[in-house]
Design a protein around this motif. Structure first.
Motif, PDB file in Angstrom:
ATOM      1  N   LEU A 175      80.725   6.734 123.400  1.00  0.00           N
ATOM      2  CA  LEU A 175      79.935   7.964 123.295  1.00  0.00           C
ATOM      3  C   LEU A 175      78.797   7.952 124.317  1.00  0.00           C
ATOM      4  CD1 LEU A 175      79.333  10.602 121.743  1.00  0.00           C
ATOM      5  CD2 LEU A 175      77.866   9.230 120.255  1.00  0.00           C
ATOM      6  N   TRP A 176      78.109   6.822 124.449  1.00  0.00           N
ATOM      7  CA  TRP A 176      77.014   6.710 125.412  1.00  0.00           C
ATOM      8  C   TRP A 176      77.518   6.885 126.846  1.00  0.00           C
ATOM      9  CZ3 TRP A 176      72.051   7.152 125.562  1.00  0.00           C
ATOM     10  CH2 TRP A 176      71.342   6.678 126.663  1.00  0.00           C
ATOM     11  N   MET A 177      78.640   6.249 127.164  1.00  0.00           N
ATOM     12  CA  MET A 177      79.208   6.391 128.502  1.00  0.00           C
ATOM     13  C   MET A 177      79.591   7.838 128.785  1.00  0.00           C
ATOM     14  SD  MET A 177      78.924   3.545 129.999  1.00  0.00           S
ATOM     15  CE  MET A 177      79.901   3.860 131.431  1.00  0.00           C
ATOM     16  N   SER A 178      80.099   8.543 127.800  1.00  0.00           N
ATOM     17  CA  SER A 178      80.434   9.962 127.979  1.00  0.00           C
ATOM     18  C   SER A 178      79.186  10.778 128.246  1.00  0.00           C
ATOM     19  CB  SER A 178      81.154  10.501 126.739  1.00  0.00           C
ATOM     20  OG  SER A 178      82.357   9.813 126.529  1.00  0.00           O
ATOM     21  N   LEU A 179      78.109  10.545 127.473  1.00  0.00           N
ATOM     22  CA  LEU A 179      76.858  11.270 127.687  1.00  0.00           C
ATOM     23  C   LEU A 179      76.270  10.985 129.068  1.00  0.00           C
ATOM     24  CD1 LEU A 179      75.160  10.864 124.202  1.00  0.00           C
ATOM     25  CD2 LEU A 179      76.144  12.941 125.173  1.00  0.00           C
ATOM     26  N   VAL A 180      76.328   9.750 129.497  1.00  0.00           N
ATOM     27  CA  VAL A 180      75.814   9.394 130.818  1.00  0.00           C
ATOM     28  C   VAL A 180      76.640  10.086 131.896  1.00  0.00           C
ATOM     29  CG1 VAL A 180      75.596   7.474 132.466  1.00  0.00           C
ATOM     30  CG2 VAL A 180      74.732   7.231 130.143  1.00  0.00           C
ATOM     31  N   ASN A 181      77.966  10.055 131.762  1.00  0.00           N
ATOM     32  CA  ASN A 181      78.830  10.678 132.772  1.00  0.00           C
ATOM     33  C   ASN A 181      78.703  12.200 132.791  1.00  0.00           C
ATOM     34  OD1 ASN A 181      79.836   8.274 133.755  1.00  0.00           O
ATOM     35  ND2 ASN A 181      81.532   8.217 132.280  1.00  0.00           N
ATOM     36  N   ILE A 182      78.400  12.818 131.662  1.00  0.00           N
ATOM     37  CA  ILE A 182      78.298  14.279 131.607  1.00  0.00           C
ATOM     38  C   ILE A 182      76.945  14.759 132.104  1.00  0.00           C
ATOM     39  CG2 ILE A 182      78.192  16.248 130.034  1.00  0.00           C
ATOM     40  CD1 ILE A 182      80.322  14.812 128.346  1.00  0.00           C
ATOM     41  N   CYS A 232      77.342  -3.502 113.066  1.00  0.00           N
ATOM     42  CA  CYS A 232      76.990  -3.099 114.428  1.00  0.00           C
ATOM     43  C   CYS A 232      78.077  -3.499 115.416  1.00  0.00           C
ATOM     44  CB  CYS A 232      75.659  -3.708 114.844  1.00  0.00           C
ATOM     45  SG  CYS A 232      74.252  -2.972 113.999  1.00  0.00           S
ATOM     46  N   HIS A 233      78.626  -4.704 115.262  1.00  0.00           N
ATOM     47  CA  HIS A 233      79.699  -5.137 116.153  1.00  0.00           C
ATOM     48  C   HIS A 233      80.938  -4.259 116.011  1.00  0.00           C
ATOM     49  CE1 HIS A 233      78.123  -8.599 118.199  1.00  0.00           C
ATOM     50  NE2 HIS A 233      77.654  -9.094 117.066  1.00  0.00           N
ATOM     51  N   SER A 234      81.215  -3.809 114.791  1.00  0.00           N
ATOM     52  CA  SER A 234      82.401  -2.964 114.607  1.00  0.00           C
ATOM     53  C   SER A 234      82.154  -1.534 115.074  1.00  0.00           C
ATOM     54  CB  SER A 234      82.844  -2.981 113.143  1.00  0.00           C
ATOM     55  OG  SER A 234      81.840  -2.420 112.331  1.00  0.00           O
ATOM     56  N   CYS A 235      80.886  -1.067 115.035  1.00  0.00           N
ATOM     57  CA  CYS A 235      80.570   0.299 115.460  1.00  0.00           C
ATOM     58  C   CYS A 235      80.219   0.395 116.936  1.00  0.00           C
ATOM     59  CB  CYS A 235      79.402   0.850 114.637  1.00  0.00           C
ATOM     60  SG  CYS A 235      79.806   1.108 112.917  1.00  0.00           S
ATOM     61  N   LEU A 236      79.867  -0.708 117.569  1.00  0.00           N
ATOM     62  CA  LEU A 236      79.411  -0.646 118.950  1.00  0.00           C
ATOM     63  C   LEU A 236      80.453  -0.111 119.931  1.00  0.00           C
ATOM     64  CD1 LEU A 236      77.075  -3.696 119.457  1.00  0.00           C
ATOM     65  CD2 LEU A 236      76.488  -1.292 119.408  1.00  0.00           C
ATOM     66  N   PRO A 237      81.731  -0.404 119.816  1.00  0.00           N
ATOM     67  CA  PRO A 237      82.673   0.191 120.767  1.00  0.00           C
ATOM     68  C   PRO A 237      82.667   1.721 120.724  1.00  0.00           C
ATOM     69  CG  PRO A 237      83.695  -1.669 119.695  1.00  0.00           C
ATOM     70  CD  PRO A 237      82.384  -1.435 119.010  1.00  0.00           C
ATOM     71  N   CYS A 238      82.547   2.310 119.537  1.00  0.00           N
ATOM     72  CA  CYS A 238      82.479   3.772 119.436  1.00  0.00           C
ATOM     73  C   CYS A 238      81.200   4.296 120.050  1.00  0.00           C
ATOM     74  CB  CYS A 238      82.559   4.207 117.976  1.00  0.00           C
ATOM     75  SG  CYS A 238      84.056   3.692 117.146  1.00  0.00           S
ATOM     76  N   VAL A 239      80.075   3.646 119.769  1.00  0.00           N
ATOM     77  CA  VAL A 239      78.782   4.064 120.310  1.00  0.00           C
ATOM     78  C   VAL A 239      78.783   3.906 121.826  1.00  0.00           C
ATOM     79  CG1 VAL A 239      76.315   3.515 120.342  1.00  0.00           C
ATOM     80  CG2 VAL A 239      77.556   3.554 118.182  1.00  0.00           C
ATOM     81  N   ARG A 240      79.397   2.828 122.321  1.00  0.00           N
ATOM     82  CA  ARG A 240      79.452   2.589 123.766  1.00  0.00           C
ATOM     83  C   ARG A 240      80.232   3.689 124.465  1.00  0.00           C
ATOM     84  NH1 ARG A 240      82.932  -0.216 127.361  1.00  0.00           N
ATOM     85  NH2 ARG A 240      81.779  -1.034 129.130  1.00  0.00           N
TER      86      ARG A 240
END
Length: 173
Positions: A143-150, A133-141
């Motif tokens: 992606l989430w920020m992109s979805l929020v901004n879009i 989870c720690h290694s995947c969280l930067p990618c998920v973060r």
């Protein structure tokens, strides 16, 4: 690894180099041995402190006066009270000893297996999942920020602009 019996004690003095040459003839080699640890002490007065050094079971110190008490208005015979106290303490002590003799070894084995299982699960399952989870969280973060901004940010901006023109006035009428 070298055994402790080969260790020697040497005096090192850098102050008197001349005196060291004279003392070399009188030098005595001393072997250093580790003293064995003292044997464990088993006495009834300190066994409680040794068996519960962290005070985990402080709340289990139950005495006769904590359980049974007679008010001053109704009292039994003195001998009855004394023998009741002796019977209570004896029954409590021997019941505990008998139950612990029967249950202590199986329950301690069960608790040992339980803690071993918990340690194994933590080491081999929980921590690897956390590390993934720690290694995947930067990618998920990102992606989430992109979805929020879009999707969400434009909606909130539009709602804010629509509501920015609304003025509320309070009157006493």
């Amino acid at each position: 690894m070298m055994s402790d019996e080969y260790l020697v004690e040497c005096n090192i003095n850098d102050d008197d180099e001349e005196e060291e040459d004279d003392k070399e003839e009188d030098y005595v080699v001393k072997k250093i041995y580790q003293s064995p640890p003292p044997p464990p002490q088993f006495s009834s007065s300190t066994s409680v402190d040794i068996r519960d050094p962290c005070g985990v079971n402080k709340h289990l110190k139950v005495e006769f006066s904590d359980v049974l008490a007679e008010p001053a208005s109704t009292r039994s015979y003195d001998r009855v009270w004394v023998y009741s106290g002796i019977g209570f303490e004896s029954a409590r002590l021997w019941s505990y000893r008998c139950l612990s003799a029967i249950c202590a070894v199986p329950l301690s084995c069960l608790c040992g297996c339980l803690f071993a299982l918990l340690a194994c699960m933590h080491i081999w399952c929980v921590m690897p999942c956390i590390q993934v989870c720690h290694s995947c969280l930067p990618c998920v973060r990102s992606l989430w920020m992109s979805l929020v901004n879009i999707f969400i940010a434009p909606l909130c901006t539009s709602a804010a602009r629509c509501c920015s023109g609304v003025y509320v006035l309070f009157s006493k009428e």
